[in-house]
Design an enzyme around this catalytic site. Sequence first.
Site, PDB file in Angstrom:
ATOM      1  N   HIS A  65       0.938  -1.045   0.104  1.00  0.00           N
ATOM      2  CA  HIS A  65      -0.009   0.129   0.095  1.00  0.00           C
ATOM      3  C   HIS A  65       0.732   1.109   0.148  1.00  0.00           C
ATOM      4  O   HIS A  65       0.337   2.316   0.415  1.00  0.00           O
ATOM      5  CB  HIS A  65      -1.008   0.128   1.266  1.00  0.00           C
ATOM      6  CG  HIS A  65      -1.800  -1.327   1.574  1.00  0.00           C
ATOM      7  ND1 HIS A  65      -2.944  -1.330   0.951  1.00  0.00           N
ATOM      8  CD2 HIS A  65      -1.296  -2.436   1.892  1.00  0.00           C
ATOM      9  CE1 HIS A  65      -3.324  -2.742   1.186  1.00  0.00           C
ATOM     10  NE2 HIS A  65      -2.139  -3.241   2.066  1.00  0.00           N
ATOM     11  N   SER A 115      16.181  20.873 -16.017  1.00  0.00           N
ATOM     12  CA  SER A 115      15.043  21.722 -16.476  1.00  0.00           C
ATOM     13  C   SER A 115      15.572  23.150 -17.099  1.00  0.00           C
ATOM     14  O   SER A 115      16.596  23.536 -16.673  1.00  0.00           O
ATOM     15  CB  SER A 115      14.242  22.205 -15.081  1.00  0.00           C
ATOM     16  OG  SER A 115      13.548  23.246 -15.393  1.00  0.00           O
ATOM     17  N   LYS A 169      16.963  20.933 -10.997  1.00  0.00           N
ATOM     18  CA  LYS A 169      16.353  19.891 -11.192  1.00  0.00           C
ATOM     19  C   LYS A 169      17.173  18.848 -11.942  1.00  0.00           C
ATOM     20  O   LYS A 169      17.933  19.043 -12.919  1.00  0.00           O
ATOM     21  CB  LYS A 169      14.976  20.293 -12.185  1.00  0.00           C
ATOM     22  CG  LYS A 169      14.120  20.957 -11.533  1.00  0.00           C
ATOM     23  CD  LYS A 169      13.033  20.078 -10.751  1.00  0.00           C
ATOM     24  CE  LYS A 169      12.212  19.298 -11.492  1.00  0.00           C
ATOM     25  NZ  LYS A 169      10.979  19.917 -12.272  1.00  0.00           N
ATOM     26  N   GLU A 219      10.039   8.291 -17.248  1.00  0.00           N
ATOM     27  CA  GLU A 219       8.893   8.650 -17.425  1.00  0.00           C
ATOM     28  C   GLU A 219       8.355   8.433 -18.938  1.00  0.00           C
ATOM     29  O   GLU A 219       6.997   8.107 -19.028  1.00  0.00           O
ATOM     30  CB  GLU A 219       8.768  10.213 -17.494  1.00  0.00           C
ATOM     31  CG  GLU A 219       8.986  10.740 -15.767  1.00  0.00           C
ATOM     32  CD  GLU A 219       9.161  12.257 -15.875  1.00  0.00           C
ATOM     33  OE1 GLU A 219       8.067  12.976 -15.471  1.00  0.00           O
ATOM     34  OE2 GLU A 219      10.415  12.591 -15.987  1.00  0.00           O
TER      35      GLU A 219
END
Length: 458
Positions: A156, A277, A283, A290
């Site tokens: 979970h 970024s 970043k 992704e």
Amino acid sequence: MAKMWEGVTNASTDKLADDFNSSISFDYKLYKQDILGSMAHAMMLGYKNIISQAEVQILIDGLQGILKDLESGEVSFDPNAEDIHMFVEQLLTERVGDVGKKLHTARSRNDQVALDLRMYLKDQTLCIIDLLKSLVKVVTDKAETYKKDIMPGYTHLQRAQPITFGHHLMAYAMMFLRDIDRLKDCFKRINVSPIGSCALAGTTYQTDRVYEAEKLGFSSICLNSIDGVSDRDFCVEFLSCCSLIMMHLSRFSEEIILWSSWEFRFVTLSDEYTTGSSIMPQKKNPDMAELARGKTGRVYGDLMTILTVLKGLPLAYNKDMQEDKECVFDGVETVVKCLNIFIKMVDTLTANTQNMKKAASAGFINATDLADYMVKKGLAFRSAYKISGQLVRKCIAENKTLEELSLQEYKQFDDCFEEDVYEAIDLSVCVEKRISEGGTSVASVEKQIQAVRVALND
Ligand code: ARG
């Protein structure tokens, strides 16, 4: 435009209809299979004396020349051709004259396209199996490196029990191993030759389908000519295998994305496989993972496309089936790209073992072991579970860990507690004691690694 199939129609169609009908813009990818298939067909026609040996030689030389010129870029695909089969045949006839017109004896584009697609998928299936093997190898090597490093195991997405990073990685090795197995099984059904089914009903010529299939390296032939030209089950199966591969890559991606976040900081991806970024200098984005997660949707879409194209199609060939190719090509190309990048990304990632250990040390992930300790001292599991829960509650209230409670405090809950409780809840001990097959102990993980390495050599 004038057509090779001039027969009952006057064979001139509207330009819009030509463009709509044409598949050369994507089925050019089958040029090699088409040419090799035609060579085998010419040989079979010669072998059965349907054409002469001299004609076989002319056809083969002509086809070889076309293959060479297409590969070198000497000749390019004619965007006005109807499809790759027509393109090759027309070019051959231009080059070798009327003998070229004999090549299409005892076959049809219906069995020809089914053949080409099967040949293409045989190659691609083997290539994807090889990529999966490389991925399993890098995942297993990483698991070996981190087989002793403790991290929290989750259910979970809540910290559940201590495991090792090596153990977690080996779960992915198992998934990719199953993917290999599935593709090997799918390969058996791709590896059946439809050529010689002709349009749908077979042929009156004395052909030898087995001879032709063997020349092309197929293990057997389709036993029913109607099925031979209508069957695209192998595309469905193949794309279903691809969908499972992508689902596994997507789950792995999701974890890599989480683990590389500042909240987790369990892994660091190599700079080569991350991006920055344009406005936020701090970043480091896990774009590769992704994208793999995102591309999973495309491949599921490819599977839906083929299933839907085939649904409700009457036997035998229908032009709808021309729509079988783009989804298959897209599935292949997407899976190949994702596997290639994953192999490198996993190979170069490093684990921040200190952070993993730290995360495992909070969150009472040894509460089950505490209960097991009491069971070993004679309590029933349910009672032990309850006491363990009460101790955790006390810790939360007092902002302590289980390790920080004194023996006296333990004894207030039950008499069974002794000095050895601290050893029982030590994270390394918790991991080391999980010696069951498939468990998280170093010995169990080593066995898993060993089993996977053996399977890879199969
Ligand atoms: N381009 C066609 C396809 O991809 C080849 C088969 C054409 N057959 C026909 N009867 N028109 O399916």
